[in-house]
Design a protein around this motif. Structure first.
Motif, PDB file in Angstrom:
ATOM      1  N   MET A   1       1.880  26.749 -16.862  1.00 47.17           N
ATOM      2  CA  MET A   1       1.205  25.744 -17.813  1.00 47.17           C
ATOM      3  C   MET A   1       1.064  24.742 -17.052  1.00 47.17           C
ATOM      4  O   MET A   1       2.300  24.332 -16.537  1.00 47.17           O
ATOM      5  CB  MET A   1       1.739  25.657 -19.223  1.00 47.17           C
ATOM      6  N   VAL A   2       0.270  23.821 -16.856  1.00 43.57           N
ATOM      7  CA  VAL A   2       0.094  22.513 -16.540  1.00 43.57           C
ATOM      8  C   VAL A   2      -0.118  21.350 -17.372  1.00 43.57           C
ATOM      9  O   VAL A   2      -0.854  21.649 -18.415  1.00 43.57           O
ATOM     10  CB  VAL A   2      -1.304  22.477 -15.438  1.00 43.57           C
ATOM     11  N   TYR A   3       0.985  20.518 -17.246  1.00 44.35           N
ATOM     12  CA  TYR A   3       0.965  19.251 -18.154  1.00 44.35           C
ATOM     13  C   TYR A   3       0.382  18.283 -17.542  1.00 44.35           C
ATOM     14  O   TYR A   3       0.235  17.838 -16.302  1.00 44.35           O
ATOM     15  CB  TYR A   3       2.470  18.961 -18.404  1.00 44.35           C
ATOM     16  N   ASP A   4      -0.357  17.292 -18.352  1.00 46.75           N
ATOM     17  CA  ASP A   4      -0.899  16.052 -17.948  1.00 46.75           C
ATOM     18  C   ASP A   4       0.104  14.908 -18.373  1.00 46.75           C
ATOM     19  O   ASP A   4       0.388  14.828 -19.258  1.00 46.75           O
ATOM     20  CB  ASP A   4      -2.095  15.785 -18.749  1.00 46.75           C
ATOM     21  N   LEU A   5       0.625  14.458 -17.183  1.00 48.21           N
ATOM     22  CA  LEU A   5       1.762  13.564 -17.259  1.00 48.21           C
ATOM     23  C   LEU A   5       1.347  12.263 -17.185  1.00 48.21           C
ATOM     24  O   LEU A   5       1.989  11.272 -17.118  1.00 48.21           O
ATOM     25  CB  LEU A   5       2.897  13.658 -16.051  1.00 48.21           C
ATOM     26  N   ASN A   6      -0.052  11.980 -17.090  1.00 52.65           N
ATOM     27  CA  ASN A   6      -0.598  10.401 -16.868  1.00 52.65           C
ATOM     28  C   ASN A   6      -0.711   9.708 -18.328  1.00 52.65           C
ATOM     29  O   ASN A   6      -0.932   8.594 -18.501  1.00 52.65           O
ATOM     30  CB  ASN A   6      -1.798  10.182 -16.167  1.00 52.65           C
ATOM     31  N   PHE A   7      -0.988  10.663 -19.280  1.00 54.28           N
ATOM     32  CA  PHE A   7      -0.792  10.196 -20.753  1.00 54.28           C
ATOM     33  C   PHE A   7      -2.095   9.244 -20.984  1.00 54.28           C
ATOM     34  O   PHE A   7      -2.059   8.258 -21.765  1.00 54.28           O
ATOM     35  CB  PHE A   7       0.221   9.638 -21.219  1.00 54.28           C
ATOM     36  N   GLY A   8      -3.473   9.571 -20.142  1.00 53.62           N
ATOM     37  CA  GLY A   8      -4.403   8.532 -20.348  1.00 53.62           C
ATOM     38  C   GLY A   8      -4.383   7.363 -19.546  1.00 53.62           C
ATOM     39  O   GLY A   8      -5.188   6.380 -19.934  1.00 53.62           O
ATOM     40  N   TRP A   9      -3.282   6.945 -18.869  1.00 51.42           N
ATOM     41  CA  TRP A   9      -3.036   5.682 -18.124  1.00 51.42           C
ATOM     42  C   TRP A   9      -4.107   5.458 -16.951  1.00 51.42           C
ATOM     43  O   TRP A   9      -4.329   6.652 -16.296  1.00 51.42           O
ATOM     44  CB  TRP A   9      -1.663   5.355 -17.688  1.00 51.42           C
ATOM     45  N   ASN A  10      -4.508   4.238 -16.871  1.00 51.66           N
ATOM     46  CA  ASN A  10      -5.484   4.244 -16.019  1.00 51.66           C
ATOM     47  C   ASN A  10      -5.059   3.107 -14.918  1.00 51.66           C
ATOM     48  O   ASN A  10      -5.823   2.559 -13.920  1.00 51.66           O
ATOM     49  CB  ASN A  10      -6.632   3.600 -16.437  1.00 51.66           C
ATOM     50  N   GLY A  11      -3.768   2.544 -15.193  1.00 53.94           N
ATOM     51  CA  GLY A  11      -3.200   1.662 -13.955  1.00 53.94           C
ATOM     52  C   GLY A  11      -2.328   2.186 -13.135  1.00 53.94           C
ATOM     53  O   GLY A  11      -1.907   3.267 -13.089  1.00 53.94           O
ATOM     54  N   ALA A  12      -1.814   1.332 -12.364  1.00 57.62           N
ATOM     55  CA  ALA A  12      -0.691   1.855 -11.539  1.00 57.62           C
ATOM     56  C   ALA A  12       0.211   0.634 -11.069  1.00 57.62           C
ATOM     57  O   ALA A  12      -0.137  -0.701 -11.261  1.00 57.62           O
ATOM     58  CB  ALA A  12      -1.386   2.008  -9.937  1.00 57.62           C
ATOM     59  N   ILE A  13       1.399   0.744 -10.736  1.00 57.28           N
ATOM     60  CA  ILE A  13       2.301  -0.263 -10.371  1.00 57.28           C
ATOM     61  C   ILE A  13       1.854  -0.913  -8.819  1.00 57.28           C
ATOM     62  O   ILE A  13       1.468   0.009  -7.909  1.00 57.28           O
ATOM     63  CB  ILE A  13       3.857   0.246 -10.103  1.00 57.28           C
ATOM     64  N   GLY A  14       1.832  -2.062  -8.640  1.00 51.19           N
ATOM     65  CA  GLY A  14       1.428  -2.569  -7.370  1.00 51.19           C
ATOM     66  C   GLY A  14       2.381  -2.354  -6.340  1.00 51.19           C
ATOM     67  O   GLY A  14       3.623  -2.043  -6.539  1.00 51.19           O
ATOM     68  N   GLN A  15       2.104  -2.443  -5.206  1.00 48.50           N
ATOM     69  CA  GLN A  15       2.996  -2.280  -4.013  1.00 48.50           C
ATOM     70  C   GLN A  15       3.466  -3.570  -3.362  1.00 48.50           C
ATOM     71  O   GLN A  15       2.656  -4.465  -3.216  1.00 48.50           O
ATOM     72  CB  GLN A  15       2.398  -1.481  -2.925  1.00 48.50           C
ATOM     73  N   VAL A  16       4.623  -3.481  -2.798  1.00 50.75           N
ATOM     74  CA  VAL A  16       5.361  -4.906  -2.016  1.00 50.75           C
ATOM     75  C   VAL A  16       5.770  -4.071  -0.869  1.00 50.75           C
ATOM     76  O   VAL A  16       6.605  -3.065  -0.829  1.00 50.75           O
ATOM     77  CB  VAL A  16       6.337  -5.463  -3.044  1.00 50.75           C
ATOM     78  N   THR A  17       5.751  -4.628   0.310  1.00 47.00           N
ATOM     79  CA  THR A  17       6.527  -4.205   1.428  1.00 47.00           C
ATOM     80  C   THR A  17       7.656  -5.334   1.629  1.00 47.00           C
ATOM     81  O   THR A  17       7.696  -6.262   1.672  1.00 47.00           O
ATOM     82  CB  THR A  17       5.409  -4.379   2.840  1.00 47.00           C
ATOM     83  N   LEU A  18       8.665  -4.527   2.259  1.00 42.33           N
ATOM     84  CA  LEU A  18       9.962  -4.979   2.323  1.00 42.33           C
ATOM     85  C   LEU A  18      10.347  -4.718   3.855  1.00 42.33           C
ATOM     86  O   LEU A  18      10.498  -3.571   4.240  1.00 42.33           O
ATOM     87  CB  LEU A  18      11.088  -4.654   1.467  1.00 42.33           C
ATOM     88  N   GLY A  19      10.641  -5.713   4.646  1.00 43.41           N
ATOM     89  CA  GLY A  19      11.198  -5.556   5.939  1.00 43.41           C
ATOM     90  C   GLY A  19       9.922  -5.151   6.763  1.00 43.41           C
ATOM     91  O   GLY A  19       8.894  -4.954   6.312  1.00 43.41           O
ATOM     92  N   ALA A  20      10.100  -5.658   8.091  1.00 40.48           N
ATOM     93  CA  ALA A  20       9.132  -5.660   9.215  1.00 40.48           C
ATOM     94  C   ALA A  20       9.911  -4.838  10.549  1.00 40.48           C
ATOM     95  O   ALA A  20      10.846  -5.381  10.863  1.00 40.48           O
ATOM     96  CB  ALA A  20       8.495  -6.934   9.490  1.00 40.48           C
ATOM     97  N   THR A  21       9.350  -3.755  10.972  1.00 37.90           N
ATOM     98  CA  THR A  21       9.899  -3.270  12.169  1.00 37.90           C
ATOM     99  C   THR A  21       9.054  -4.143  13.352  1.00 37.90           C
ATOM    100  O   THR A  21       8.333  -5.026  13.225  1.00 37.90           O
ATOM    101  CB  THR A  21       9.274  -1.877  12.214  1.00 37.90           C
ATOM    102  N   ARG A  22       9.509  -3.848  14.688  1.00 39.77           N
ATOM    103  CA  ARG A  22       9.027  -4.484  15.604  1.00 39.77           C
ATOM    104  C   ARG A  22       7.396  -4.280  15.914  1.00 39.77           C
ATOM    105  O   ARG A  22       6.927  -5.346  16.439  1.00 39.77           O
ATOM    106  CB  ARG A  22       9.928  -3.818  17.060  1.00 39.77           C
ATOM    107  N   THR A  23       7.050  -3.266  15.537  1.00 37.49           N
ATOM    108  CA  THR A  23       5.665  -3.071  15.646  1.00 37.49           C
ATOM    109  C   THR A  23       4.833  -3.943  14.560  1.00 37.49           C
ATOM    110  O   THR A  23       3.795  -4.225  14.579  1.00 37.49           O
ATOM    111  CB  THR A  23       5.053  -1.468  15.529  1.00 37.49           C
ATOM    112  N   GLU A  24       5.491  -4.150  13.529  1.00 38.69           N
ATOM    113  CA  GLU A  24       4.756  -5.163  12.510  1.00 38.69           C
ATOM    114  C   GLU A  24       5.416  -6.612  12.355  1.00 38.69           C
ATOM    115  O   GLU A  24       5.166  -7.331  11.676  1.00 38.69           O
ATOM    116  CB  GLU A  24       5.654  -4.450  11.060  1.00 38.69           C
ATOM    117  N   GLY A  25       6.105  -6.876  13.772  1.00 36.79           N
ATOM    118  CA  GLY A  25       6.237  -8.343  13.954  1.00 36.79           C
ATOM    119  C   GLY A  25       7.823  -8.676  13.577  1.00 36.79           C
ATOM    120  O   GLY A  25       8.038  -9.952  13.681  1.00 36.79           O
TER     121      GLY A  25
END
Length: 318
Positions: free
Chosen positions: A1-25
């Motif tokens: 059985m497959v469950y719909d886990l989105n409950f009709g939501w159409n939004g998403a949590i925004g993304q934030v980047t933490l830390g920068a490697t040498r290739t990222e400056g």
């Protein structure tokens, strides 16, 4: 059985980047892009989605730190550089959260020392860094700017912006391209209002992380849980003013009576258990970052998150 886990939501949590490697400056050995969830934590039908990150909190003046942690860590707390290194190599934290407790001294004015502390911690660990600056509005501007300047290019997370004092930290974040923590007192509307204020002065959506404030488990945490859950519900329903990742600290767990007054031989165990279960609940409510102070809590939480992520029992976690 497959469950719909989105409950009709159409939004998403925004993304934030933490830390920068040498290739990222930067100079970090790893960086994280947190957020992006489209359902409730641990209900997403996607075991490859990342687990919450665990940050170990340290400070540069242990006089203001819990005696439980001072006793457990010993001389390590007197050397913030070695403490930061141990957070990565010994305790296996994902992030380091540095509290500049030295700024709490009366008539503090040694801002250059703050820069040296931040520099030494950055050199000691390759993990992304969260920095908690001054609690004194009169020196906030100088302290945050020094932190931002010292960590330029590293994509730090600066804390903490509150409704009554957010311009100083926002200025440092904007000047040096860092993210910041927006904290409100367990109130969804106040959290939204602060995010709006920050965005109005130029802080981008992807540079804000919400701290709804976390009470200790059994000491009002249910209010924190409710606020976090409602923030996530709103974000998933499309409210972009609340669609930011959440950070929580279980620090109050070390000050409650059950931990503070436990028998000496039980204090470490009690501290870890209270932090652990507070952290688990916060993660279920939607927190992307869980911050703890007892080193033994780090591994315990990471192991539990692995079990929960794949939908299996974590009864073996002790």
């Amino acid at each position: 059985m497959v469950y719909d886990l989105n409950f009709g939501w159409n939004g998403a949590i925004g993304q934030v980047t933490l830390g920068a490697t040498r290739t990222e400056g930067g100079t970090r050995t790893i960086s994280y892009r947190i957020g992006g969830g489209t359902s409730l934590r641990f209900l997403e039908d996607n075991p490859t989605s990342p687990s919450p990150l665990v940050a170990l909190e340290i400070c540069d003046n242990p006089e203001y730190w819990s005696p439980i942690i001072r006793n457990y860590c010993g001389d390590l707390v007197n050397n913030v550089q070695e403490w930061a290194k141990a957070a990565e190599t010994v305790y296996k934290a994902d992030l380091v959260r540095l509290y500049l407790t030295s700024t709490r001294q009366r008539n503090f004015a040694d801002v250059p020392a703050v820069g040296k502390t931040v520099e030494s911690v950055l050199s000691a660990t390759g993990l992304p860094l969260i920095i908690e600056g001054s609690n004194e509005p009169k020196i906030d501007s100088e302290v945050f700017l020094k932190c931002g300047e010292t960590g330029q290019g590293e994509r730090l997370l600066l804390g903490t912006a509150e409704a009554g004092r957010y311009r100083s930290i926002a200025a440092a974040a904007l000047a040096y391209n860092h993210s910041l923590i927006a904290q409100s007192p367990i109130d969804v509307n106040l959290a939204k209002q602060l995010n709006i204020l920050l965005r109005e002065i130029g802080v981008q959506h992807d540079h804000i992380i919400i701290d709804p404030y976390t009470g200790a488990l059994g000491y009002g945490f249910e209010y924190s849980y409710s606020a976090m859950e409602r923030i996530r519900f709103s974000a998933l329903k499309g409210d972009t003013d609340l669609a930011m990742p959440v950070i929580c600290s279980a620090v109050d767990s070390l000050t409650i009576k059950e931990v503070r007054e436990a028998e000496t031989f039980l204090q470490d165990e009690m501290a870890v258990q209270w932090e652990f279960y507070t952290g688990i609940a916060a993660a279920v409510a939607g927190a992307e970052i869980i911050c703890v102070r007892h080193p033994n809590t780090v591994g315990l939480l990471k192991k539990a998150f692995t079990y929960m992520r794949y939908g299996t029992t974590f009864s073996e976690v002790k």
